[in-house]
Scaffold this motif. Structure first.
Motif, PDB file in Angstrom:
ATOM      1  N   PRO A   1      38.090  90.756  69.496  1.00  0.00           N
ATOM      2  CA  PRO A   1      39.505  90.670  69.855  1.00  0.00           C
ATOM      3  C   PRO A   1      40.154  89.443  69.228  1.00  0.00           C
ATOM      4  O   PRO A   1      39.455  88.543  68.734  1.00  0.00           O
ATOM      5  N   PRO A   2      41.485  89.360  69.236  1.00  0.00           N
ATOM      6  CA  PRO A   2      42.119  88.087  68.888  1.00  0.00           C
ATOM      7  C   PRO A   2      41.466  86.968  69.702  1.00  0.00           C
ATOM      8  O   PRO A   2      41.216  87.128  70.904  1.00  0.00           O
ATOM      9  N   THR A   3      41.174  85.854  69.056  1.00  0.00           N
ATOM     10  CA  THR A   3      40.308  84.845  69.644  1.00  0.00           C
ATOM     11  C   THR A   3      40.723  84.415  71.039  1.00  0.00           C
ATOM     12  O   THR A   3      39.871  84.251  71.937  1.00  0.00           O
ATOM     13  N   GLU A   4      42.005  84.262  71.275  1.00  0.00           N
ATOM     14  CA  GLU A   4      42.449  83.782  72.581  1.00  0.00           C
ATOM     15  C   GLU A   4      42.088  84.747  73.710  1.00  0.00           C
ATOM     16  O   GLU A   4      42.001  84.344  74.882  1.00  0.00           O
TER      17      GLU A   4
ATOM     18  N   GLN B   1      42.687  76.146  65.054  1.00  0.00           N
ATOM     19  CA  GLN B   1      42.649  77.331  64.198  1.00  0.00           C
ATOM     20  C   GLN B   1      43.565  77.217  62.987  1.00  0.00           C
ATOM     21  O   GLN B   1      43.182  77.567  61.871  1.00  0.00           O
ATOM     22  N   ASP B   2      44.797  76.735  63.182  1.00  0.00           N
ATOM     23  CA  ASP B   2      45.725  76.628  62.049  1.00  0.00           C
ATOM     24  C   ASP B   2      45.193  75.648  61.005  1.00  0.00           C
ATOM     25  O   ASP B   2      45.310  75.886  59.801  1.00  0.00           O
ATOM     26  N   ARG B   3      44.617  74.556  61.482  1.00  0.00           N
ATOM     27  CA  ARG B   3      44.049  73.573  60.545  1.00  0.00           C
ATOM     28  C   ARG B   3      42.899  74.183  59.744  1.00  0.00           C
ATOM     29  O   ARG B   3      42.810  73.994  58.523  1.00  0.00           O
ATOM     30  N   ARG B   4      42.045  74.948  60.412  1.00  0.00           N
ATOM     31  CA  ARG B   4      40.917  75.566  59.711  1.00  0.00           C
ATOM     32  C   ARG B   4      41.402  76.605  58.714  1.00  0.00           C
ATOM     33  O   ARG B   4      40.846  76.734  57.612  1.00  0.00           O
TER      34      ARG B   4
ATOM     35  N   ASP C   1      38.236  90.232  61.829  1.00  0.00           N
ATOM     36  CA  ASP C   1      39.157  89.732  60.805  1.00  0.00           C
ATOM     37  C   ASP C   1      38.414  88.786  59.864  1.00  0.00           C
ATOM     38  O   ASP C   1      38.072  87.667  60.240  1.00  0.00           O
ATOM     39  N   ALA C   2      38.185  89.251  58.646  1.00  0.00           N
ATOM     40  CA  ALA C   2      37.480  88.431  57.657  1.00  0.00           C
ATOM     41  C   ALA C   2      38.433  87.806  56.653  1.00  0.00           C
ATOM     42  O   ALA C   2      37.993  87.335  55.602  1.00  0.00           O
ATOM     43  N   VAL C   3      39.733  87.795  56.960  1.00  0.00           N
ATOM     44  CA  VAL C   3      40.721  87.218  56.057  1.00  0.00           C
ATOM     45  C   VAL C   3      41.330  85.956  56.661  1.00  0.00           C
ATOM     46  O   VAL C   3      41.328  84.887  56.045  1.00  0.00           O
ATOM     47  N   ASP C   4      41.839  86.061  57.877  1.00  0.00           N
ATOM     48  CA  ASP C   4      42.482  84.923  58.536  1.00  0.00           C
ATOM     49  C   ASP C   4      41.678  84.359  59.707  1.00  0.00           C
ATOM     50  O   ASP C   4      42.109  83.398  60.339  1.00  0.00           O
ATOM     51  N   SER C   5      40.554  84.966  60.029  1.00  0.00           N
ATOM     52  CA  SER C   5      39.708  84.528  61.155  1.00  0.00           C
ATOM     53  C   SER C   5      40.476  84.528  62.476  1.00  0.00           C
ATOM     54  O   SER C   5      40.231  83.692  63.344  1.00  0.00           O
ATOM     55  N   ARG C   6      41.377  85.478  62.643  1.00  0.00           N
ATOM     56  CA  ARG C   6      42.145  85.545  63.891  1.00  0.00           C
ATOM     57  C   ARG C   6      41.342  86.131  65.038  1.00  0.00           C
ATOM     58  O   ARG C   6      41.796  86.109  66.174  1.00  0.00           O
TER      59      ARG C   6
ATOM     60  N   PRO D   1      34.367  82.559  70.039  1.00  0.00           N
ATOM     61  CA  PRO D   1      34.559  81.173  70.500  1.00  0.00           C
ATOM     62  C   PRO D   1      33.599  80.198  69.827  1.00  0.00           C
ATOM     63  O   PRO D   1      32.417  80.478  69.646  1.00  0.00           O
ATOM     64  N   PHE D   2      34.154  79.059  69.427  1.00  0.00           N
ATOM     65  CA  PHE D   2      33.403  77.942  68.843  1.00  0.00           C
ATOM     66  C   PHE D   2      32.750  78.309  67.506  1.00  0.00           C
ATOM     67  O   PHE D   2      31.813  77.649  67.060  1.00  0.00           O
ATOM     68  N   GLY D   3      33.262  79.373  66.865  1.00  0.00           N
ATOM     69  CA  GLY D   3      32.785  79.721  65.530  1.00  0.00           C
ATOM     70  C   GLY D   3      31.392  80.289  65.474  1.00  0.00           C
ATOM     71  O   GLY D   3      30.714  80.179  64.445  1.00  0.00           O
TER      72      GLY D   3
END
Length: 428
Positions: free
Chosen positions: A19-22, A43-46, A100-105, A109-111
């Protein structure tokens, strides 16, 4: 309808969902919510760093999401997912994390999704993995006959917690386990501390897999070509650690797979390992075989498989060295480097001159055996949505097709059949 005309039962051995990460928050233990908020805030920084390094192509990303907006919802929407699978002719799938393998959305959790690695904090790593596993169990539970969920398993964490997660994942309905391709500063996979994990996986009949994604990116600088050249090597590396250390000998019920790393590397590796074991001149001064009772190819055929996502023509030409039953095709849905949403045309371009019986094994039947799919329950669906051999351009005389591959099949693993290596005319 005979075997040369009936539709294929296709099982993708490599698909992705999340799902979307949040939206992972309800699945995460409350004591980790503050850490999760910090993870979300970064997330935006990454994403910006991914763009700077060339891992994310902004123009491609914009076009990808625009052109496939509806279908991409299948990454977390069960109904939409079935529509996309049906459109591809895929009756069932093995489900890894990170839709999502493009934007990592949709990052876990925690990668700890495809980036799962031994350098994760043990508590955060296990918490993130369990959150994804809880979500995934619900997701695949909607249509369990069509999905096998792959539980994330931070195997380098304390062994008792890891073993407990194996059993918990099994009880929740998940069907396989993904371990880190990199153990980083933890014990390598030849260490006996992992034996209870391998035993639990074998007892639960849950195949253990690695998947491409993790790599020492901090070493690459801005040179993305280095990452691309190595990213499929890391998931393969545990194979020779498990084999030479006797893990496959001690745990004959353990199945191990390497996903989304191709299988082009396997023939030469297998040739090299077999020659060492069978007494090649270059290995006579060594004693590397403690605990092995059979040559490497026998362990491979008994316990190892390759989820050869987006399988290439070159790899199919090597299938008699790799082993037809060891190659499990995958679509990589919904990742852009896979075959979706053009899977049917891709299959026709790739398998048009492969014998139908072998195609059935690689496109589905071998995966059904490895992951325990009920082919009887899937058969009516496959007859409705599956492409036929004619759809793949295989409507010609199968005897002629078989004959065209006769020499390659006869040579097989040339170092064992005593035939000359086809490309060189010698038996190296």
């Amino acid at each position: 309808m005979d075997a040369t005309t009936e539709p294929y039962l296709i099982i993708s051995s490599d698909c992705h969902a999340g799902p979307p990460t949040e939206e992972y928050r309800p699945y995460l233990d409350a004591r980790f919510h503050r850490d999760f908020d910090e993870f979300l805030a970064g997330q935006d920084r990454r994403r910006a760093e991914m763009t700077r390094l060339g891992i994310r192509n902004e123009a491609f990303a914009d076009r990808w999401f625009h052109d496939n907006e509806e279908g991409l919802r299948g990454g977390w929407d069960p109904a939409r997912r079935l529509k996309e699978l049906d459109g591809d002719g895929v009756a069932a799938e093995v489900v890894f994390p990170d839709a999502d393998a493009v934007d990592s959305r949709t990052a876990a959790p925690f990668g700890v999704g495809l980036g799962l690695s031994g350098d994760h904090d043990p508590d955060l790593g296990m918490a993130g993995a369990q959150a994804h596993n809880r979500w995934l169990a619900e997701f695949v539970g909607e249509h369990p006959q069509r999905h096998r969920g792959v539980a994330l398993l931070p195997v380098t964490a304390p062994t008792d917690r890891v073993v407990a997660e194996v059993y918990r994942a099994k009880e929740s309905g998940l069907g396989a386990l993904m371990i880190p391709a990199m153990w980083v500063d933890k014990e390598p996979y030849h260490d006996r501390r992992y034996d209870p994990v391998w035993a639990a996986a074998a007892e639960c009949a849950m195949p253990v897999l690695t998947h491409s994604g993790a790599a020492p990116r901090h070493e690459y600088g801005d040179h993305l070509g280095i990452y691309v050249s190595e990213v499929t090597w890391w998931p393969a590396r545990p194979l020779w650690f498990l084999l030479w250390s006797g893990v496959f000998e001690r745990h004959p019920g353990l199945r191990f797979g390497v996903a989304e790393s191709g299988c082009w590397w396997l023939p030469n590796l297998l040739w090299f390992m077999d020659r060492l074991y069978l007494g090649a001149h270059g290995g006579k001064k060594l004693s590397p075989f403690a605990g092995l009772r059979r040559p490497p190819h026998e362990y491979l055929d008994r316990q190892v498989f390759v989820c050869a996502t987006n399988t290439k023509r070159r790899e199919l030409a090597q299938r008699y060295e790799i082993g037809v039953d060891n190659i499990l095709w995958g679509s990589d849905f919904p990742h852009p480097e896979g075959t979706w949403p053009d899977t049917r045309a891709w299959l026709a371009r790739t398998f048009h001159d492969i014998p139908v019986a072998e195609t059935r094994r690689m496109l589905g039947l071998a995966a059904a055996e490895v992951f325990g799919f009920d082919t009887g329950r899937l058969a009516p669906l496959a007859k409705r949505i599956g492409p036929t051999p004619a759809d793949l351009g295989q409507s010609g005389d199968q005897r002629a097709v078989e004959a065209s591959w006769a020499r390659s099949r006869e040579v097989g693993r040339h170092w064992l059949t005593d035939h000359d290596f086809p490309a060189l005319g010698v038996n190296p």
